[in-house]
Design an enzyme around this catalytic site. Sequence first.
Site, PDB file in Angstrom:
ATOM      1  N   GLU A  82      37.663 128.115 110.291  1.00  0.00           N
ATOM      2  CA  GLU A  82      38.321 130.089 110.785  1.00  0.00           C
ATOM      3  C   GLU A  82      38.274 130.565 109.695  1.00  0.00           C
ATOM      4  O   GLU A  82      38.301 132.309 109.997  1.00  0.00           O
ATOM      5  CB  GLU A  82      39.159 129.282 111.451  1.00  0.00           C
ATOM      6  N   CYS A 132      42.212 124.422 114.978  1.00  0.00           N
ATOM      7  CA  CYS A 132      43.578 123.320 114.630  1.00  0.00           C
ATOM      8  C   CYS A 132      44.587 124.838 115.318  1.00  0.00           C
ATOM      9  O   CYS A 132      44.683 125.424 115.146  1.00  0.00           O
ATOM     10  CB  CYS A 132      43.475 122.955 113.669  1.00  0.00           C
ATOM     11  N   TRP A 181      13.190  98.426  90.177  1.00  0.00           N
ATOM     12  CA  TRP A 181      13.335  99.130  91.400  1.00  0.00           C
ATOM     13  C   TRP A 181      11.863  98.474  92.993  1.00  0.00           C
ATOM     14  O   TRP A 181      11.154  98.756  92.460  1.00  0.00           O
ATOM     15  CB  TRP A 181      13.716 100.171  90.410  1.00  0.00           C
ATOM     16  N   THR A 200      27.752  91.754  94.388  1.00  0.00           N
ATOM     17  CA  THR A 200      26.758  92.401  93.787  1.00  0.00           C
ATOM     18  C   THR A 200      27.486  92.697  92.586  1.00  0.00           C
ATOM     19  O   THR A 200      26.778  93.692  91.337  1.00  0.00           O
ATOM     20  CB  THR A 200      26.199  93.669  94.445  1.00  0.00           C
ATOM     21  N   ASP A 230      25.058  92.965  88.641  1.00  0.00           N
ATOM     22  CA  ASP A 230      24.072  93.437  89.034  1.00  0.00           C
ATOM     23  C   ASP A 230      25.320  94.975  87.843  1.00  0.00           C
ATOM     24  O   ASP A 230      25.066  95.715  87.066  1.00  0.00           O
ATOM     25  CB  ASP A 230      24.016  94.940  90.001  1.00  0.00           C
ATOM     26  N   ARG A 279      25.174 110.332  91.736  1.00  0.00           N
ATOM     27  CA  ARG A 279      24.400 110.822  90.358  1.00  0.00           C
ATOM     28  C   ARG A 279      23.353 111.832  90.488  1.00  0.00           C
ATOM     29  O   ARG A 279      23.318 112.693  89.637  1.00  0.00           O
ATOM     30  CB  ARG A 279      24.001 110.008  89.683  1.00  0.00           C
ATOM     31  N   GLU A 301      26.661  99.374 100.245  1.00  0.00           N
ATOM     32  CA  GLU A 301      25.235  98.943  99.518  1.00  0.00           C
ATOM     33  C   GLU A 301      26.316  97.802  98.715  1.00  0.00           C
ATOM     34  O   GLU A 301      26.660  97.177  98.309  1.00  0.00           O
ATOM     35  CB  GLU A 301      25.067  99.980  98.321  1.00  0.00           C
ATOM     36  N   GLY A 307      25.078  92.445  99.176  1.00  0.00           N
ATOM     37  CA  GLY A 307      23.981  91.457  99.016  1.00  0.00           C
ATOM     38  C   GLY A 307      23.943  91.408 100.587  1.00  0.00           C
ATOM     39  O   GLY A 307      24.634  91.669 101.611  1.00  0.00           O
ATOM     40  N   LEU A 319      27.105  89.542 102.121  1.00  0.00           N
ATOM     41  CA  LEU A 319      28.294  90.064 102.761  1.00  0.00           C
ATOM     42  C   LEU A 319      27.694  91.191 103.805  1.00  0.00           C
ATOM     43  O   LEU A 319      28.216  91.609 105.217  1.00  0.00           O
ATOM     44  CB  LEU A 319      28.915  91.160 101.889  1.00  0.00           C
TER      45      LEU A 319
END
Length: 370
Positions: free
Chosen positions: A56, A82, A177, A203, A207, A214, A298, A300, A303
Amino acid sequence: MQLPDLTSVMALALACAGEAMFRTSPNPRVGCVVVGRNGVVLGRGATQRAGGPHAEIMALRDAQARGHSVVGATAYVTLEPCSHQGRTGPCCDALVNAGIARVVASIADPNPLVSGMGFARLRAAGVEVEVGPGAQESRELNLGFFSRMVRKTPWVRMKIAASLDGTTALANGASQWITGPEARADGHGWRARACAVLTGIGTVLADNPRLDVREVQTERQPILVLVDSDLQLPLDASVFIAGRALYIYAAVENEAKESALEARGATVIVLPNGQGKVDLPAMMKDLARREINELHVEAGSKLNGSLVREGLVDELLVYLAPKLIGEGRGMLQWGPLAELTHALPLDFTAVDKVGRDVRLVARVTGRDRF
């Protein structure tokens, strides 16, 4: 002059809210359009980063910069203005003081500090208030915020990239990939919209990922949340990024390791369950208290399976690559089920092609009914 129809003006306000997708956390994404009595759009705006102006205020400033008076105008806003003093002043007061005569809002704010009080404050000041247009779209845009306010837990979205036969990595762990560059960039967009990204220590040890954004432009990096029951995180891991908050949930206390991790900028929270692991439901409630709206997972298969088993996943974001890999690591370790009726029911909400891959968004049936 023909006045613009309500639907088109609210669609413009919702588009403004969408422009704030990556920046407003933990605040909701809100858009505002101010229309004069002659039907001319006088100003528009969207909520800025937390602590900055709300939609606003931005719309009023835009109108002023264009040399327009807003006295007697209508403000179309995608969420109830608000009425309390938070990081910024009440938007209700700003609208009243500017001379706005009418407010059309999509939906009431679920925040108990605001809910209904903003509308009451406007009406008490003589401002006409209409509520309803664009309600479903506004709620969907802010489903994480509504979840945190109503359920007291984040909206949990699990991202998985797999081959067409459901393999996420080779048996030796190789996964770079499976999907193409377009899908990976798209995944960064989903990271960017989240308040936080969740992963597990498995993970990280396998990795050493950064798990930051990015591939798309963003004004903020989401918080990283790590489930690390035994505090195994190496002090030189890539998840330590200057300026980004890191929450580590553990199941054991280790004063020396906690001190070392905190010296690197992490926050360690010890929340054990009865099995010596992190209490995942308690973690979700704690994350909500820490103002996490959308939680992007994100992790494995282990989890992932634990989160599904505990009933904590609201939505799945799955990228399927046009290739068959065969035996390897799956999407999640869960089951085996004794009966098909025990399967977790899902509703597909979107199916799109991204590069050569397919992106599926599937919502756990009924999870958005709160």
